[in-house]
Design a protein around this motif. Sequence first.
Motif, PDB file in Angstrom:
ATOM      1  N   CYS A  30     -10.368   5.706  48.586  1.00 44.16           N
ATOM      2  CA  CYS A  30      -9.906   5.145  49.868  1.00 44.16           C
ATOM      3  C   CYS A  30     -10.063   6.116  51.036  1.00 44.16           C
ATOM      4  CB  CYS A  30      -8.467   4.652  49.769  1.00 44.16           C
ATOM      5  SG  CYS A  30      -8.289   3.294  48.635  1.00 44.16           S
ATOM      6  N   CYS A  31     -10.995   7.042  50.946  1.00 44.72           N
ATOM      7  CA  CYS A  31     -11.307   7.913  52.082  1.00 44.72           C
ATOM      8  C   CYS A  31     -12.699   8.490  51.859  1.00 44.72           C
ATOM      9  CB  CYS A  31     -10.278   9.032  52.229  1.00 44.72           C
ATOM     10  SG  CYS A  31     -10.329  10.264  50.932  1.00 44.72           S
ATOM     11  N   GLU A  32     -13.313   8.936  52.944  1.00 44.68           N
ATOM     12  CA  GLU A  32     -14.614   9.600  52.834  1.00 44.68           C
ATOM     13  C   GLU A  32     -14.377  11.068  52.499  1.00 44.68           C
ATOM     14  OE1 GLU A  32     -17.870   8.867  55.100  1.00 44.68           O
ATOM     15  OE2 GLU A  32     -17.627   6.711  54.822  1.00 44.68           O
ATOM     16  N   VAL A  33     -15.268  11.640  51.704  1.00 48.79           N
ATOM     17  CA  VAL A  33     -15.114  13.038  51.289  1.00 48.79           C
ATOM     18  C   VAL A  33     -16.389  13.813  51.596  1.00 48.79           C
ATOM     19  CG1 VAL A  33     -13.416  12.604  49.479  1.00 48.79           C
ATOM     20  CG2 VAL A  33     -15.811  12.456  48.927  1.00 48.79           C
ATOM     21  N   ASP A  34     -16.223  15.109  51.815  1.00 52.53           N
ATOM     22  CA  ASP A  34     -17.349  16.020  52.002  1.00 52.53           C
ATOM     23  C   ASP A  34     -17.681  16.587  50.625  1.00 52.53           C
ATOM     24  OD1 ASP A  34     -19.259  17.815  52.790  1.00 52.53           O
ATOM     25  OD2 ASP A  34     -17.855  19.172  53.778  1.00 52.53           O
ATOM     26  N   LEU A  35     -18.797  16.154  50.056  1.00 53.60           N
ATOM     27  CA  LEU A  35     -19.132  16.520  48.682  1.00 53.60           C
ATOM     28  C   LEU A  35     -19.389  18.015  48.523  1.00 53.60           C
ATOM     29  CD1 LEU A  35     -21.434  13.518  47.759  1.00 53.60           C
ATOM     30  CD2 LEU A  35     -18.997  13.805  47.334  1.00 53.60           C
ATOM     31  N   GLU A  36     -19.998  18.632  49.518  1.00 57.81           N
ATOM     32  CA  GLU A  36     -20.269  20.071  49.435  1.00 57.81           C
ATOM     33  C   GLU A  36     -18.956  20.867  49.432  1.00 57.81           C
ATOM     34  OE1 GLU A  36     -22.984  23.260  51.825  1.00 57.81           O
ATOM     35  OE2 GLU A  36     -23.661  21.173  51.659  1.00 57.81           O
ATOM     36  N   HIS A  37     -17.998  20.435  50.236  1.00 58.52           N
ATOM     37  CA  HIS A  37     -16.685  21.091  50.255  1.00 58.52           C
ATOM     38  C   HIS A  37     -15.982  20.914  48.917  1.00 58.52           C
ATOM     39  CE1 HIS A  37     -12.299  21.173  51.239  1.00 58.52           C
ATOM     40  NE2 HIS A  37     -12.679  22.335  51.743  1.00 58.52           N
ATOM     41  N   LEU A  38     -16.016  19.706  48.355  1.00 61.05           N
ATOM     42  CA  LEU A  38     -15.398  19.468  47.050  1.00 61.05           C
ATOM     43  C   LEU A  38     -16.038  20.325  45.968  1.00 61.05           C
ATOM     44  CD1 LEU A  38     -14.782  15.623  46.718  1.00 61.05           C
ATOM     45  CD2 LEU A  38     -13.096  17.432  46.884  1.00 61.05           C
ATOM     46  N   CYS A  39     -17.364  20.447  46.018  1.00 63.01           N
ATOM     47  CA  CYS A  39     -18.086  21.209  44.994  1.00 63.01           C
ATOM     48  C   CYS A  39     -17.713  22.687  45.030  1.00 63.01           C
ATOM     49  CB  CYS A  39     -19.584  21.024  45.190  1.00 63.01           C
ATOM     50  SG  CYS A  39     -20.583  21.689  43.847  1.00 63.01           S
ATOM     51  N   THR A  40     -17.499  23.216  46.223  1.00 64.25           N
ATOM     52  CA  THR A  40     -17.204  24.644  46.315  1.00 64.25           C
ATOM     53  C   THR A  40     -15.719  24.959  46.181  1.00 64.25           C
ATOM     54  OG1 THR A  40     -17.141  24.472  48.718  1.00 64.25           O
ATOM     55  CG2 THR A  40     -19.226  25.163  47.720  1.00 64.25           C
ATOM     56  N   VAL A  41     -14.839  24.031  46.601  1.00 68.68           N
ATOM     57  CA  VAL A  41     -13.407  24.323  46.642  1.00 68.68           C
ATOM     58  C   VAL A  41     -12.638  23.730  45.466  1.00 68.68           C
ATOM     59  CG1 VAL A  41     -11.298  23.954  47.981  1.00 68.68           C
ATOM     60  CG2 VAL A  41     -13.403  24.580  49.141  1.00 68.68           C
ATOM     61  N   ALA A  42     -12.879  22.459  45.154  1.00 66.44           N
ATOM     62  CA  ALA A  42     -12.004  21.752  44.222  1.00 66.44           C
ATOM     63  C   ALA A  42     -12.455  21.806  42.766  1.00 66.44           C
ATOM     64  CB  ALA A  42     -11.860  20.294  44.649  1.00 66.44           C
ATOM     65  N   PHE A  43     -13.754  21.841  42.502  1.00 67.57           N
ATOM     66  CA  PHE A  43     -14.245  21.729  41.130  1.00 67.57           C
ATOM     67  C   PHE A  43     -15.140  22.903  40.766  1.00 67.57           C
ATOM     68  CE2 PHE A  43     -13.486  17.401  42.638  1.00 67.57           C
ATOM     69  CZ  PHE A  43     -12.612  16.958  41.672  1.00 67.57           C
ATOM     70  N   VAL A  44     -15.055  23.312  39.513  1.00 64.29           N
ATOM     71  CA  VAL A  44     -15.879  24.416  39.022  1.00 64.29           C
ATOM     72  C   VAL A  44     -17.098  23.887  38.280  1.00 64.29           C
ATOM     73  CG1 VAL A  44     -15.900  26.425  37.493  1.00 64.29           C
ATOM     74  CG2 VAL A  44     -13.861  25.888  38.824  1.00 64.29           C
ATOM     75  N   ASN A  45     -16.889  22.902  37.447  1.00 63.01           N
ATOM     76  CA  ASN A  45     -17.931  22.375  36.567  1.00 63.01           C
ATOM     77  C   ASN A  45     -18.575  21.129  37.184  1.00 63.01           C
ATOM     78  OD1 ASN A  45     -15.406  21.290  36.330  1.00 63.01           O
ATOM     79  ND2 ASN A  45     -15.681  20.621  34.229  1.00 63.01           N
ATOM     80  N   CYS A  46     -19.310  21.347  38.303  1.00 59.86           N
ATOM     81  CA  CYS A  46     -19.914  20.212  38.999  1.00 59.86           C
ATOM     82  C   CYS A  46     -21.314  20.575  39.478  1.00 59.86           C
ATOM     83  CB  CYS A  46     -19.042  19.778  40.167  1.00 59.86           C
ATOM     84  SG  CYS A  46     -18.849  21.041  41.417  1.00 59.86           S
ATOM     85  N   GLU A  47     -22.070  19.517  39.811  1.00 58.16           N
ATOM     86  CA  GLU A  47     -23.429  19.676  40.326  1.00 58.16           C
ATOM     87  C   GLU A  47     -23.578  18.817  41.571  1.00 58.16           C
ATOM     88  OE1 GLU A  47     -26.180  18.365  37.388  1.00 58.16           O
ATOM     89  OE2 GLU A  47     -25.289  19.579  35.814  1.00 58.16           O
ATOM     90  N   LEU A  48     -24.303  19.320  42.541  1.00 64.82           N
ATOM     91  CA  LEU A  48     -24.584  18.553  43.751  1.00 64.82           C
ATOM     92  C   LEU A  48     -26.043  18.760  44.122  1.00 64.82           C
ATOM     93  CD1 LEU A  48     -23.578  16.786  46.060  1.00 64.82           C
ATOM     94  CD2 LEU A  48     -22.955  18.866  47.282  1.00 64.82           C
ATOM     95  N   ALA A  49     -26.820  17.681  44.058  1.00 57.77           N
ATOM     96  CA  ALA A  49     -28.228  17.748  44.450  1.00 57.77           C
ATOM     97  C   ALA A  49     -28.306  17.769  45.970  1.00 57.77           C
ATOM     98  CB  ALA A  49     -28.983  16.548  43.893  1.00 57.77           C
ATOM     99  N   HIS A  50     -29.348  18.354  46.505  1.00 59.86           N
ATOM    100  CA  HIS A  50     -29.473  18.486  47.958  1.00 59.86           C
ATOM    101  C   HIS A  50     -30.320  17.364  48.555  1.00 59.86           C
ATOM    102  CE1 HIS A  50     -27.288  22.191  48.184  1.00 59.86           C
ATOM    103  NE2 HIS A  50     -27.986  22.657  47.167  1.00 59.86           N
TER     104      HIS A  50
END
Length: 129
Positions: free
Chosen positions: A25-45
């Motif tokens: 129910c909200c928009e999220v900044d995926l790059e911020h989530l990847c660096t701050v909230a989660f350790v075991n994640c991947e984000l393609a560019h």
Amino acid sequence: QAAGRQPPAGMEGVPLRLVAEARLCCEVDLEHLCTVAFVNCELAHTPRAPLVIHLRRMRAFVKVRQSGDMTLSGQCGGEEEARTALRKVAYRCVQAGYPAKFKSFKVVSMKWAEAYRPAFPIDLLRLEE
């Protein structure tokens, strides 16, 4: 399992391959989530690529899209385990500073990860009759 349904005899401990969806129910900044909230994640560019979070306790992963849609795919113990996993992802988003709410949970598909092997032989030629 869905509420009230029991698995067939011999299939009680077999893990399920599950696909479930929920919304933040909200928009999220995926790059911020990847660096701050989660350790075991991947984000393609690429522009619309989701954040892929690998869950440690299950053989499953969660895709989080920028719009706040989440999809869980993989092996789970059941519907409640999938709901709990997606709730934990939503909680981590709240901890990262987003006004996220866990909404619209639904199971899209549920299959057994292993084939059902009954304790009796099945004669396919006799079934044809």
